[in-house]
Design a protein around this motif. Structure first.
Motif, PDB file in Angstrom:
ATOM      1  N   LEU A 168       0.816  -1.211   0.000  1.00  0.00           N
ATOM      2  CA  LEU A 168       0.000   0.000   0.000  1.00  0.00           C
ATOM      3  C   LEU A 168       0.854   1.267   0.000  1.00  0.00           C
ATOM      4  CD1 LEU A 168      -2.784  -1.310   2.331  1.00  0.00           C
ATOM      5  CD2 LEU A 168      -3.155  -0.377   0.046  1.00  0.00           C
ATOM      6  N   SER A 172      -1.370   3.135  -2.938  1.00  0.00           N
ATOM      7  CA  SER A 172      -2.357   3.310  -1.863  1.00  0.00           C
ATOM      8  C   SER A 172      -3.762   2.849  -2.238  1.00  0.00           C
ATOM      9  CB  SER A 172      -2.412   4.783  -1.443  1.00  0.00           C
ATOM     10  OG  SER A 172      -2.880   5.588  -2.512  1.00  0.00           O
ATOM     11  N   ILE A 178      -5.543  -3.917   0.572  1.00  0.00           N
ATOM     12  CA  ILE A 178      -6.532  -3.469   1.556  1.00  0.00           C
ATOM     13  C   ILE A 178      -7.329  -4.661   2.070  1.00  0.00           C
ATOM     14  CG2 ILE A 178      -8.621  -2.089   1.911  1.00  0.00           C
ATOM     15  CD1 ILE A 178      -7.486  -0.089  -0.146  1.00  0.00           C
ATOM     16  N   TYR A 204      -7.085   3.661   3.937  1.00  0.00           N
ATOM     17  CA  TYR A 204      -6.831   3.476   2.508  1.00  0.00           C
ATOM     18  C   TYR A 204      -8.133   3.429   1.707  1.00  0.00           C
ATOM     19  CZ  TYR A 204      -1.872   2.744   3.373  1.00  0.00           C
ATOM     20  OH  TYR A 204      -0.550   2.923   3.729  1.00  0.00           O
ATOM     21  N   SER A 207      -9.179   6.973   1.308  1.00  0.00           N
ATOM     22  CA  SER A 207      -8.340   7.613   0.303  1.00  0.00           C
ATOM     23  C   SER A 207      -8.768   7.222  -1.111  1.00  0.00           C
ATOM     24  CB  SER A 207      -6.877   7.226   0.531  1.00  0.00           C
ATOM     25  OG  SER A 207      -6.046   7.730  -0.484  1.00  0.00           O
TER      26      SER A 207
END
Length: 363
Positions: A168, A172, A178, A204, A207
């Protein structure tokens, strides 16, 4: 009993009279560092902890266990102390210092489990510093140790977590990584890193604009790990931000109001009351914003009254000053400035408070 001053005094007495009893000296040093931390004496607390790293060599865990010697946690504590006063650059420096300490320990042969635990600490620091290649180098070294010593298999879950985080850092929005964090948290719910894995997954996901999934994970962290002060308060704060973004302002406001009650000694508790006022200002509701500021002042005063020796006190007092200045409570603001100058003369917020007080006095 919230008397860190007395604890510090006793710890210093023990240090003078322990007569070479290393275990007692170590315990006294931990109390000393904790007392200074609670009193907001950041530099002194960090200096005591650095002294501990110089004096005490970590011992291997009992055979068949992966119990970590507390001395290995000290660099992390040093970074946390810096963060508590909003010094992120200082926290980063302490993590770098910690890595230097850990690598120094590896300059001589160590028990395999102890070596693996030391390397795992370097990985955690490198992940926080976003040093992905360095973290991967240590992960591979730990994997070799585990392959050579089957009794180190208990470290395998952390390696899974670390590999996902390294992925990540490189990307990301890697949904596979994830999912790996979420899977880790579900498969090892009692692992020390489970709350962090679930929280990281939420960050994450947020994001990547997967807001409903991120909100679900933030709520899960707060519900499943309410006692974890590293991630639960921040999860509640992020939960509130997402609740607002998804149109549930009243729910978001209630979540923010709950943080100083549930987690009064945290950065999230300090930020939450002001955040409510800021959101009202952004919505153009000035009357509600002023009401929220008045309520924030009362909240900070209550936090101080409940724990007057805590490290967060000067920050709370500075936020009280900000509220008083915004509300035009000039005389009260000057009293707050004088109070900061009298009780926290060397705190960075006091310098700013004096400047604000000078502007008020000049006007």
């Amino acid at each position: 009993a919230r008397r860190p001053d007395l604890a510090l005094e006793d710890a210093r007495w023990i240090e003078q009279h322990a007569e070479g009893d290393t275990m007692t000296l170590r315990q006294a040093d931990f109390v000393m560092a904790g007392s200074l931390r609670a009193m907001g004496k950041v530099n002194e607390a960090v200096e005591v902890m650095r002294g501990m790293l110089r004096r005490y060599d970590p011992v291997p865990p009992p055979k068949g266990t992966s119990a970590e010697d507390e001395i290995l946690t000290v660099p992390e504590m040093m970074a946390q102390v810096r963060r508590e006063v909003g010094d992120e650059a200082g926290a980063k420096n302490e993590l770098e210092y910690g890595n230097g300490y850990y690598k120094g320990l590896l300059q001589k042969p160590r028990d395999p489990m102890l070596e693996a635990l030391i390397r795992a600490r370097i990985v955690r620091n490198d992940l926080e510093l976003s040093h992905a290649p360095e973290a991967m180098e240590q992960v591979q070294a730990i994997e070799k140790l585990v392959a050579a010593h089957p009794d180190l298999n208990s470290l395998t879950p952390e390696l899974r977590y670390s590999r996902a985080k390294i992925q990540l850092i490189a990307n990301s929005k890697d949904m596979t990584a994830i999912a790996a964090l979420e899977s880790f948290a579900k498969q090892y719910p009692k692992h020390a890193l489970a709350p962090r894995a679930l929280f990281d997954a939420a960050v994450y996901l947020e994001s990547a604009k997967h807001l409903p999934e991120a909100l679900e994970n933030y709520r899960a962290v707060a519900a499943l790990y309410p006692g974890n002060l590293d991630v639960a308060p921040v999860s509640l704060f992020r939960e509130a931000m997402l609740e607002e973004q998804t149109g549930s302002w009243e729910q978001a406001k209630a979540t923010l109001e709950s943080i100083p009650v549930k987690y009064p000694r945290t950065q999230a508790a300090i930020e939450a009351p002001f955040t409510i006022a800021q959101r009202y200002y952004q919505r153009g509701d000035k009357n509600a914003a002023r009401g929220a500021l008045a309520k924030a002042i009362v909240t900070y005063q209550t936090m101080i009254a409940n724990d007057s020796t805590a490290a967060f006190v000067p920050v709370c007092k500075f936020n009280i000053l900000r509220g008083q200045l915004s509300l035009g409570q000039w005389d009260d603001a000057l009293v707050t400035v004088d109070d900061l100058a009298a009780h926290f003369p060397k705190h960075p917020y006091t310098a700013q408070a004096l400047l604000e007080g000078a502007k008020v006095a000049n006007a």
